[in-house]
Design an enzyme around this catalytic site. Structure first.
Site, PDB file in Angstrom:
ATOM      1  N   THR A  97      12.130   2.709  12.333  1.00 12.68           N
ATOM      2  CA  THR A  97      11.570   1.495  12.932  1.00 12.68           C
ATOM      3  C   THR A  97      12.351   1.076  14.166  1.00 12.68           C
ATOM      4  N   GLY A 136      18.443   0.012   6.822  1.00 14.16           N
ATOM      5  CA  GLY A 136      19.453  -0.477   5.888  1.00 14.16           C
ATOM      6  C   GLY A 136      20.713   0.365   5.975  1.00 14.16           C
ATOM      7  N   GLU A 380       8.660  -0.048   4.148  1.00 22.71           N
ATOM      8  CA  GLU A 380       8.040   1.189   3.669  1.00 22.71           C
ATOM      9  C   GLU A 380       6.530   1.140   3.827  1.00 22.71           C
TER      10      GLU A 380
HETATM   11  C1  LIG Z   1      24.260   4.464  -4.527  1.00 25.42           C
HETATM   12  C2  LIG Z   1      23.962   3.801  -5.805  1.00 25.42           C
HETATM   13  C3  LIG Z   1      22.849   2.816  -5.616  1.00 25.42           C
HETATM   14  C4  LIG Z   1      21.832   2.920  -6.701  1.00 25.42           C
HETATM   15  C5  LIG Z   1      20.879   4.044  -6.376  1.00 25.42           C
HETATM   16  C6  LIG Z   1      19.811   4.085  -7.390  1.00 25.42           C
HETATM   17  C7  LIG Z   1      18.605   4.421  -7.070  1.00 25.42           C
HETATM   18  C8  LIG Z   1      18.243   4.805  -5.661  1.00 25.42           C
HETATM   19  C9  LIG Z   1      17.051   5.652  -5.707  1.00 25.42           C
HETATM   20  C10 LIG Z   1      15.842   5.196  -5.464  1.00 25.42           C
HETATM   21  C11 LIG Z   1      15.594   3.820  -4.987  1.00 25.42           C
HETATM   22  C12 LIG Z   1      14.109   3.718  -4.716  1.00 25.42           C
HETATM   23  C13 LIG Z   1      13.635   3.055  -3.779  1.00 25.42           C
HETATM   24  C14 LIG Z   1      14.534   2.301  -2.869  1.00 25.42           C
HETATM   25  C15 LIG Z   1      13.800   2.011  -1.681  1.00 25.42           C
HETATM   26  C16 LIG Z   1      13.661   0.816  -1.145  1.00 25.42           C
HETATM   27  C17 LIG Z   1      14.372  -0.327  -1.412  1.00 25.42           C
HETATM   28  C18 LIG Z   1      15.152  -0.828  -0.255  1.00 25.42           C
HETATM   29  C19 LIG Z   1      14.887  -0.825   1.082  1.00 25.42           C
HETATM   30  C20 LIG Z   1      13.635  -0.367   1.725  1.00 25.42           C
HETATM   31  C21 LIG Z   1      13.852   0.713   2.765  1.00 25.42           C
HETATM   32  C22 LIG Z   1      12.753   0.686   3.779  1.00 25.42           C
HETATM   33  C23 LIG Z   1      12.590   1.716   4.596  1.00 25.42           C
HETATM   34  C24 LIG Z   1      11.524   1.669   5.605  1.00 25.42           C
HETATM   35  O1  LIG Z   1      10.830   0.706   5.791  1.00 25.42           O
HETATM   36  S1  LIG Z   1      11.348   3.133   6.465  1.00 25.42           S
HETATM   37  C25 LIG Z   1      10.050   2.827   7.609  1.00 25.42           C
HETATM   38  C26 LIG Z   1       8.698   2.690   6.934  1.00 25.42           C
HETATM   39  N1  LIG Z   1       7.668   2.731   7.919  1.00 25.42           N
HETATM   40  C27 LIG Z   1       6.393   2.990   7.633  1.00 25.42           C
HETATM   41  O2  LIG Z   1       6.000   3.129   6.501  1.00 25.42           O
HETATM   42  C28 LIG Z   1       5.481   3.144   8.828  1.00 25.42           C
HETATM   43  C29 LIG Z   1       4.032   2.949   8.456  1.00 25.42           C
HETATM   44  N2  LIG Z   1       3.171   3.608   9.441  1.00 25.42           N
HETATM   45  C30 LIG Z   1       2.698   4.867   9.205  1.00 25.42           C
HETATM   46  O3  LIG Z   1       2.969   5.500   8.213  1.00 25.42           O
HETATM   47  C31 LIG Z   1       1.764   5.445  10.256  1.00 25.42           C
HETATM   48  O4  LIG Z   1       2.010   4.855  11.497  1.00 25.42           O
HETATM   49  C32 LIG Z   1       0.267   5.229   9.886  1.00 25.42           C
HETATM   50  C33 LIG Z   1      -0.013   3.771   9.638  1.00 25.42           C
HETATM   51  C34 LIG Z   1      -0.038   6.044   8.682  1.00 25.42           C
HETATM   52  C35 LIG Z   1      -0.591   5.677  11.059  1.00 25.42           C
HETATM   53  O5  LIG Z   1      -0.109   6.921  11.433  1.00 25.42           O
HETATM   54  P1  LIG Z   1      -0.977   7.801  12.456  1.00 25.42           P
HETATM   55  O6  LIG Z   1      -0.219   9.023  12.802  1.00 25.42           O
HETATM   56  O7  LIG Z   1      -1.419   6.927  13.554  1.00 25.42           O
HETATM   57  O8  LIG Z   1      -2.117   8.264  11.493  1.00 25.42           O
HETATM   58  P2  LIG Z   1      -3.632   7.895  11.426  1.00 25.42           P
HETATM   59  O9  LIG Z   1      -4.283   8.161  12.746  1.00 25.42           O
HETATM   60  O10 LIG Z   1      -3.812   6.550  10.816  1.00 25.42           O
HETATM   61  O11 LIG Z   1      -4.047   9.014  10.385  1.00 25.42           O
HETATM   62  C36 LIG Z   1      -3.933  10.360  10.760  1.00 25.42           C
HETATM   63  C37 LIG Z   1      -4.017  11.181   9.492  1.00 25.42           C
HETATM   64  O12 LIG Z   1      -2.733  11.246   8.903  1.00 25.42           O
HETATM   65  C38 LIG Z   1      -2.837  10.883   7.538  1.00 25.42           C
HETATM   66  N3  LIG Z   1      -1.584  10.271   7.117  1.00 25.42           N
HETATM   67  C39 LIG Z   1      -1.029   9.162   7.623  1.00 25.42           C
HETATM   68  N4  LIG Z   1       0.120   8.901   6.978  1.00 25.42           N
HETATM   69  C40 LIG Z   1       0.300   9.884   6.067  1.00 25.42           C
HETATM   70  C41 LIG Z   1       1.308  10.167   5.091  1.00 25.42           C
HETATM   71  N5  LIG Z   1       2.374   9.357   4.898  1.00 25.42           N
HETATM   72  N6  LIG Z   1       1.168  11.274   4.337  1.00 25.42           N
HETATM   73  C42 LIG Z   1       0.095  12.051   4.508  1.00 25.42           C
HETATM   74  N7  LIG Z   1      -0.926  11.859   5.393  1.00 25.42           N
HETATM   75  C43 LIG Z   1      -0.798  10.772   6.161  1.00 25.42           C
HETATM   76  C44 LIG Z   1      -3.979   9.901   7.488  1.00 25.42           C
HETATM   77  O13 LIG Z   1      -4.484   9.777   6.184  1.00 25.42           O
HETATM   78  C45 LIG Z   1      -4.944  10.568   8.439  1.00 25.42           C
HETATM   79  O14 LIG Z   1      -5.577  11.613   7.770  1.00 25.42           O
HETATM   80  P3  LIG Z   1      -7.118  11.890   8.061  1.00 25.42           P
HETATM   81  O15 LIG Z   1      -7.203  12.097   9.564  1.00 25.42           O
HETATM   82  O16 LIG Z   1      -7.418  13.107   7.262  1.00 25.42           O
HETATM   83  O17 LIG Z   1      -7.870  10.668   7.612  1.00 25.42           O
HETATM   84  C1  LIG Z   2      14.228  -5.519   4.173  1.00 19.63           C
HETATM   85  C2  LIG Z   2      13.732  -4.463   5.123  1.00 19.63           C
HETATM   86  C3  LIG Z   2      14.320  -3.201   5.109  1.00 19.63           C
HETATM   87  C4  LIG Z   2      13.879  -2.230   6.006  1.00 19.63           C
HETATM   88  N1  LIG Z   2      14.503  -1.008   6.003  1.00 19.63           N
HETATM   89  C5  LIG Z   2      14.124  -0.083   6.922  1.00 19.63           C
HETATM   90  C6  LIG Z   2      14.799   1.188   6.985  1.00 19.63           C
HETATM   91  O1  LIG Z   2      15.738   1.447   6.222  1.00 19.63           O
HETATM   92  N2  LIG Z   2      14.412   2.084   7.929  1.00 19.63           N
HETATM   93  C7  LIG Z   2      13.369   1.821   8.805  1.00 19.63           C
HETATM   94  O2  LIG Z   2      13.049   2.682   9.651  1.00 19.63           O
HETATM   95  N3  LIG Z   2      12.703   0.633   8.765  1.00 19.63           N
HETATM   96  C8  LIG Z   2      13.061  -0.313   7.852  1.00 19.63           C
HETATM   97  N4  LIG Z   2      12.399  -1.520   7.797  1.00 19.63           N
HETATM   98  C9  LIG Z   2      11.349  -1.798   8.776  1.00 19.63           C
HETATM   99  C10 LIG Z   2       9.961  -1.760   8.141  1.00 19.63           C
HETATM  100  O3  LIG Z   2       9.622  -0.446   7.844  1.00 19.63           O
HETATM  101  C11 LIG Z   2       8.946  -2.371   9.124  1.00 19.63           C
HETATM  102  O4  LIG Z   2       9.265  -3.735   9.250  1.00 19.63           O
HETATM  103  C12 LIG Z   2       7.531  -2.208   8.590  1.00 19.63           C
HETATM  104  O5  LIG Z   2       7.150  -0.873   8.710  1.00 19.63           O
HETATM  105  C13 LIG Z   2       6.526  -3.107   9.323  1.00 19.63           C
HETATM  106  O6  LIG Z   2       6.486  -2.811  10.687  1.00 19.63           O
HETATM  107  P1  LIG Z   2       6.696  -4.003  11.761  1.00 19.63           P
HETATM  108  O7  LIG Z   2       7.884  -4.770  11.347  1.00 19.63           O
HETATM  109  O8  LIG Z   2       6.641  -3.402  13.109  1.00 19.63           O
HETATM  110  O9  LIG Z   2       5.452  -4.968  11.551  1.00 19.63           O
HETATM  111  P2  LIG Z   2       4.013  -4.919  12.427  1.00 19.63           P
HETATM  112  O10 LIG Z   2       3.454  -3.604  12.263  1.00 19.63           O
HETATM  113  O11 LIG Z   2       4.405  -5.383  13.802  1.00 19.63           O
HETATM  114  O12 LIG Z   2       3.220  -5.995  11.612  1.00 19.63           O
HETATM  115  C14 LIG Z   2       2.985  -7.300  12.110  1.00 19.63           C
HETATM  116  C15 LIG Z   2       1.594  -7.719  11.698  1.00 19.63           C
HETATM  117  O13 LIG Z   2       0.639  -6.864  12.360  1.00 19.63           O
HETATM  118  C16 LIG Z   2      -0.293  -6.363  11.423  1.00 19.63           C
HETATM  119  N5  LIG Z   2      -0.749  -5.028  11.802  1.00 19.63           N
HETATM  120  C17 LIG Z   2       0.008  -4.043  12.344  1.00 19.63           C
HETATM  121  N6  LIG Z   2      -0.718  -2.930  12.518  1.00 19.63           N
HETATM  122  C18 LIG Z   2      -1.978  -3.217  12.090  1.00 19.63           C
HETATM  123  C19 LIG Z   2      -3.195  -2.477  12.010  1.00 19.63           C
HETATM  124  N7  LIG Z   2      -3.283  -1.198  12.428  1.00 19.63           N
HETATM  125  N8  LIG Z   2      -4.283  -3.096  11.475  1.00 19.63           N
HETATM  126  C20 LIG Z   2      -4.206  -4.373  11.039  1.00 19.63           C
HETATM  127  N9  LIG Z   2      -3.093  -5.142  11.111  1.00 19.63           N
HETATM  128  C21 LIG Z   2      -1.989  -4.558  11.621  1.00 19.63           C
HETATM  129  C22 LIG Z   2       0.488  -6.292  10.119  1.00 19.63           C
HETATM  130  O14 LIG Z   2      -0.402  -6.328   9.004  1.00 19.63           O
HETATM  131  C23 LIG Z   2       1.338  -7.556  10.201  1.00 19.63           C
HETATM  132  O15 LIG Z   2       0.571  -8.643   9.706  1.00 19.63           O
HETATM  133  C24 LIG Z   2      12.829  -2.517   6.919  1.00 19.63           C
HETATM  134  C25 LIG Z   2      12.223  -3.777   6.919  1.00 19.63           C
HETATM  135  C26 LIG Z   2      12.669  -4.748   6.023  1.00 19.63           C
HETATM  136  C27 LIG Z   2      12.022  -6.116   6.036  1.00 19.63           C
END
Ligand SMILES: CCCCC/C=C\C/C=C\C/C=C\C/C=C\C/C=C\CC/C=C/C(=O)SCCNC(=O)CCNC(=O)[C@H](O)C(C)(C)COP(=O)(O)OP(=O)(O)OC[C@H]1O[C@@H](n2cnc3c(N)ncnc32)[C@H](O)[C@@H]1OP(=O)(O)O
Ligand SMILES: Cc1cc2nc3c(=O)[nH]c(=O)nc-3n(C[C@H](O)[C@H](O)[C@H](O)COP(=O)(O)OP(=O)(O)OC[C@H]3O[C@@H](n4cnc5c(N)ncnc54)[C@H](O)[C@@H]3O)c2cc1C
Length: 627
Positions: A97, A136, A380
Site C-alpha cells: 500500500t 505493519g 487486506e
Molecule cells: C510472531 C508471533 C505472533 C503470533 C503469530 C501467530 C499467528 C500469525 C499467523 C497468521 C495471522 C493471520 C492473519 C494476520 C493478518 C492480519 C492481521 C493484521 C494486520 C493486517 C495486515 C494487512 C495487510 C494488508 O492490508 S496488505 C495490502 C492489502 N491490499 C489489498 O488487498 C489490495 C486490494 N486490491 C486488489 O486486490 C486489486 O487491486 C483488485 C481490487 C482485485 C483489482 O485488481 P485488478 O488487477 O485491477 O483486477 P481486476 O481488473 O478487478 O480483475 C482482473 C482479474 O483478476 C482477478 N483477480 C483479482 N484479484 C485476484 C486475486 N487476489 N486472486 C486471483 N484473481 C484475482 C479478478 O477476479 C479478475 O478476473 P477475471 O478477469 O477473470 O474476472
Molecule cells: C491496521 C492496518 C494495517 C495495514 N497493514 C498493511 C500492511 O501490512 N501492508 C500493506 O501493504 N497495507 C496495509 N494496510 C493498508 C490497507 O491494505 C489499505 O488501507 C486497504 O487496502 C484500503 O486501501 P486504501 O486505504 O487506499 O482505501 P481506498 O481504496 O482509498 O478506499 C477509500 C474508499 O474508496 C472506496 N473505493 C475504492 N475503490 C473502489 C471501487 N473500485 N469501487 C467502489 N468503491 C471503491 C472504498 O470502498 C472506500 O470507501 C493496512 C491498513 C490498516 C488500516
C-alpha cells in the site's frame, strides 16, 4: 503461568511502552514456545499464540512476510531467506500500500527499474503518493521489506512484482542510504504495532532480489513469465483466508464471553414488579443483542474452517500447476473476509454497547476488541472493493448457469428446482434444510436481480462500466447474500457431520438456526421481495428466533465458557471467570496513573487560585468575584 507472559495493564501504558512490551513478549514467547526445529508452532503453542495474538507484534512478519517468501520465492530464494526470517534474524513486512493507492493495485507508483550494466534494480518512489504507507512492523522494527513495485525494463512496464529490499543496517538498525522510514503515528487500534512509512530514492538491489517463482529477469534484461500472473495476488488471498479465524472469530468470541458473563452478573431493573432485580441477561432485548453474536462466532468458525481447507487443497493443486480453482477461491475469500469482518465488527460493538457504561471503560477489555476489529473491514482488501470482486465472479457465473450445471460454492445459481417455502409453523422455520434453501434462493435471486438490472441498462445504451458503477449497491448485496448462504450451508453440513454428544449437537443446531433466522429477520425485505417468504412467514421467522433465544438462555454462560479464554488473555474486569466485576473495576481504576497521587499536581496548579478564592469567600474573606 510464566510471569514473563502475564499481561501488563496495557490501558495504563503509553503507545511506546505498549510497542516495547509487545516486542518483549513476542520474542520471549518465540524463544520459549516455538520448537527450534521449525518455525510453525503447532498444538498448544499455536493455540496460545492465536488466542493471545492481540499482544504480539511481528504479525505481518509471521502472517504475511514469511508466507510471501514461500509463495513468491524460488527454491534458492526460500533456502536463503526463510531460515533467517523464521528465526527472526531478519524482520520483514509486506510493503504494498502507498500513500496514494491501496485498493487499486494497478495504480501503485513505486518503480523498480532494471539496470542491465550492473544487474541491479533501482527502486524509486517518484513522488510523495508513491511512498509506502501502512505496512505493519515497518516503522521501527523491520529491516527488510517485501516490496511490491512496478517492474520496468527498457522503459516497458511489466506490472506489480515482489522485491526483497533491505531497509535498515543489520548491526546498527539505522536506515540504509536512500531510505526514509518511520512510524505513521497514532491509529484507532494496533497501538503496539509500528505501522510505517517508507520513501525509497535510488535504492539499488541485486537482480537476484526479484522474487522469481512466477517470473524472472535474465542478466541481459530478458523478462520471462513462469506461471499464472494472478498468483502474484496470492498472498492477499491467503491472508484473507487466515485472518478470519485470528482477527474476526477469535476477537468476537472474546467480546461475547465478556458481555454474556457480565450480563449474567449485572442486575438492573425489574421484570416482575413483585420480584427482585434481574440479571440483564433475562431481558429478551439483551438476549437479542448477545446470542446472535455468539452464534456468529460458531458459524464463522465453521465456514472459515471450510475455507482454510479449500485454500489448502487449492495450494496443493497449484503446486501441480493447476490454478483452475483460483477464481472461485478469490471470490469466496474476498467475500468472506468482507462480509464476516462487517458482521464481526458490528457484532463486537453491539455486545460492547450491551454492557452499558462499564462497556465503555477500557477496563472491560471491549473497546480494545471493537477498535481492533474495525481494522478488519479495511486492511487486506477494503470491504466494498472485496464485495465487488466477489460480485464480479457471481455475475459471470450467473451468465454461465444459463447453459452449464455449476459446481462449487455457486452451484445453486444453476438450481432451477422449485424453491418455494412451505413453512406453516415457526418450528418449520427452525429446520436446517429449510433455512439453507431459503438462503440459497435469496442469494440466487439477488445475483440475478443485479445482473438483470445491468443487462437492461446496457440494452438501453448505458456503457457496461457505468451500469456496473450504478448497480454497485445491488452487486454488494448479492455478494453478501452469497456469503450468507455459504456460511449457513457449510455450517449445517459441518454440524450434521460432527461426531459429538446429542446434547452438544442440539445446542450447535440451535445456534446455527439462530444465526440463519437472525440474518433472515435482519434482511426480510430481500426474502419477501424475491418471493422466498410471505409476510406471514416473516412473522413466523421472528417467532422462531425469539423461541431460540428462550431455549438458549439457560446455556448462554456455558456456551461462552466453552471458548476457554483465560482471564489473562481476556484482560477484562467484566468478563473474569469469578464474576467479581465491581471489585475488579475498582482495583483496575485505582491502578490508573492518574491515581498515583491523591492530588494531581498539574491540575492543582491551574485550579489553585480559584480554589483559594473560593475558600476565602466561604470563610467570609474577600469579594464574591465573577469568574
Ligand atoms: C510472531 C508471533 C505472533 C503470533 C503469530 C501467530 C499467528 C500469525 C499467523 C497468521 C495471522 C493471520 C492473519 C494476520 C493478518 C492480519 C492481521 C493484521 C494486520 C493486517 C495486515 C494487512 C495487510 C494488508 O492490508 S496488505 C495490502 C492489502 N491490499 C489489498 O488487498 C489490495 C486490494 N486490491 C486488489 O486486490 C486489486 O487491486 C483488485 C481490487 C482485485 C483489482 O485488481 P485488478 O488487477 O485491477 O483486477 P481486476 O481488473 O478487478 O480483475 C482482473 C482479474 O483478476 C482477478 N483477480 C483479482 N484479484 C485476484 C486475486 N487476489 N486472486 C486471483 N484473481 C484475482 C479478478 O477476479 C479478475 O478476473 P477475471 O478477469 O477473470 O474476472
Ligand atoms: C491496521 C492496518 C494495517 C495495514 N497493514 C498493511 C500492511 O501490512 N501492508 C500493506 O501493504 N497495507 C496495509 N494496510 C493498508 C490497507 O491494505 C489499505 O488501507 C486497504 O487496502 C484500503 O486501501 P486504501 O486505504 O487506499 O482505501 P481506498 O481504496 O482509498 O478506499 C477509500 C474508499 O474508496 C472506496 N473505493 C475504492 N475503490 C473502489 C471501487 N473500485 N469501487 C467502489 N468503491 C471503491 C472504498 O470502498 C472506500 O470507501 C493496512 C491498513 C490498516 C488500516
Amino acid at each position: 503461568n510464566d510471569t514473563s507472559m502475564q499481561h501488563r495493564n496495557l490501558n495504563h501504558m503509553t503507545r511506546e511502552e505498549r510497542f516495547s512490551e509487545a516486542m518483549r513478549r513476542t520474542l520471549y514467547a518465540l524463544k520459549v514456545l516455538l520448537p527450534r526445529e521449525g518455525w510453525t508452532p503447532v498444538g498448544p503453542e499455536m493455540k496460545y499464540l492465536a488466542r493471545a495474538i492481540k499482544e504480539f507484534t511481528f504479525i505481518i512478519h509471521a502472517g504475511v512476510f514469511i508466507p510471501c517468501i514461500m509463495s513468491y520465492g524460488t527454491n534458492e530464494q526460500i533456502a536463503k531467506w526463510f531460515p533467517l526470517a523464521a528465526d527472526f534474524r531478519i524482520i520483514g513486512t509486506y510493503a504494498q500500500t502507498e500513500l496514494g493507492h491501496g485498493s487499486f493495485l494497478r495504480g501503485l507508483e513505486t518503480i523498480a527499474t532494471y539496470d542491465r550494466a550492473n544487474q541491479e534494480f533501482i527502486i524509486n518512489c517518484p513522488k510523495i503518493t508513491a511512498m509506502k504507507w501502512w505496512p505493519g512492523d515497518m516503522g521501527k522494527s523491520a529491516n527488510h521489506v517485501l516490496l511490491m513495485a512496478e517492474l520496468v525494463i527498457d522503459g516497458k512496464k511489466y506490472g506489480m512484482h515482489g522485491f526483497m529490499v533491505q531497509i535498515r543496517d543489520l548491526t546498527t538498525h539505522e536506515p540504509l542510504p536512500g531510505v526514509t522510514v518511520g512510524d505513521i503515528g497514532a491509529k484507532l487500534s494496533f497501538e503496539s504495532v509500528d505501522n510505517g512509512f517508507l520513501y525509497l530514492q535510488n535504492v539499488r538491489i541485486p537482480r537476484e532480489n526479484l522474487l522469481s517463482k512466477l517470473s524472472e529477469v535474465h542478466p541481459d534484461g530478458t523478462y520471462i513469465k513462469k506461471g499464472n500472473q494472478r498468483l502474484m495476488y496470492g498472498s492477499m488471498v491467503r491472508v484473507r483466508v487466515n485472518l478470519i479465524a485470528h482477527e474476526i472469530v477469535m476477537p468476537l468470541a472474546k467480546a461475547c464471553t465478556i458481555a454474556v458473563r457480565y450480563s449474567a452478573v449485572r442486575r438492573q431493573g425489574l421484570i416482575n414488579p413483585s420480584k427482585e432485580e434481574v440479571p440483564v441477561l433475562d431481558y429478551v432485548a439483551q438476549q437479542h443483542k448477545l446470542l446472535p453474536q455468539v452464534a456468529t462466532v460458531f458459524m464463522a468458525h465453521f465456514a472459515a474452517k471450510q475455507l482454510v481447507k479449500m485454500h489448502h487443497d487449492y495450494s496443493l493443486e497449484v503446486e501441480k500447476g493447476n490454478t483452475s480453482q483460483l477464481p472461485e477461491l478469490h471470490a469466496l475469500s474476498a467475500g468472506m473476509k468482507a462480509c464476516l469482518s462487517e458482521q464481526g465488527a458490528a457484532g463486537a460493538e453491539i455486545v460492547r454497547r450491551a454492557c452499558g457504561g462499564h462497556g465503555y471503560s477500557c477496563g472491560s477489555g471491549l473497546p480494545f476488541i471493537v477498535n481492533r476489529m474495525l481494522a478488519t473491514c479495511t486492511y487486506e482488501g477494503e470491504n466494498t472493493v472485496m464485495q465487488l470482486q466477489c460480485a464480479r465472479y457471481l455475475i459471470k457465473c450467473a451468465d454461465q448457469a444459463k447453459k452449464d450445471k455449476l459446481t462449487g460454492s455457486v452451484w445453486y445459481l444453476s438450481d432451477f428446482s422449485n424453491m418455494s417455502c412451505t413453512a406453516q409453523t415457526f418450528g418449520d422455520l427452525q429446520e436446517p434444510s429449510v433455512l439453507v434453501k431459503l438462503h440459497e434462493r435469496r442469494a440466487k435471486c439477488a445475483v440475478q436481480h443485479a445482473g438483470k438490472k445491468m443487462q437492461n441498462m446496457v440494452k438501453n445504451g448505458t456503457p457496461a462500466h457505468d451500469a456496473w458503477n450504478m448497480m454497485a449497491t445491488l452487486l454488494i448485496n448479492a455478494a453478501r447474500a452469497h456469503i450468507m448462504q455459504y456460511v449457513v450451508g457449510t455450517s449445517v453440513t459441518y454440524i450434521s457431520e460432527l461426531s459429538c454428544s446429542a446434547s452438544l449437537k442440539k445446542i450447535l443446531t440451535q445456534l446455527c438456526a439462530l444465526y440463519a433466522l437472525h440474518n433472515i429477520n435482519s434482511n426480510c425485505g430481500d426474502f419477501v421481495k424475491f418471493g422466498c417468504l410471505t409476510s406471514a412467514q416473516c412473522d413466523l421467522a421472528q417467532e422462531a428466533e425469539f423461541n431460540l433465544l428462550k431455549q438458549l438462555r439457560p446455556d448462554a454462560v456455558g456456551i461462552v465458557d466453552s471458548f476457554d479464554f483465560t482471564d489473562d488473555i481476556l484482560q477484562s474486569c467484566l468478563g473474569a471467570y469469578d464474576g467479581n466485576v465491581y471489585e475488579r473495576l475498582f482495583e483496575w481504576a485505582k491502578q490508573a496513573p492518574m491515581n498515583k497521587t491523591e492530588v494531581h499536581q498539574d491540575s492543582y496548579q491551574y485550579l489553585q487560585p480559584y480554589l483559594h478564592e473560593g475558600r476565602d469567600v466561604l470563610e467570609g474573606r474577600g469579594r464574591n468575584s465573577k469568574l
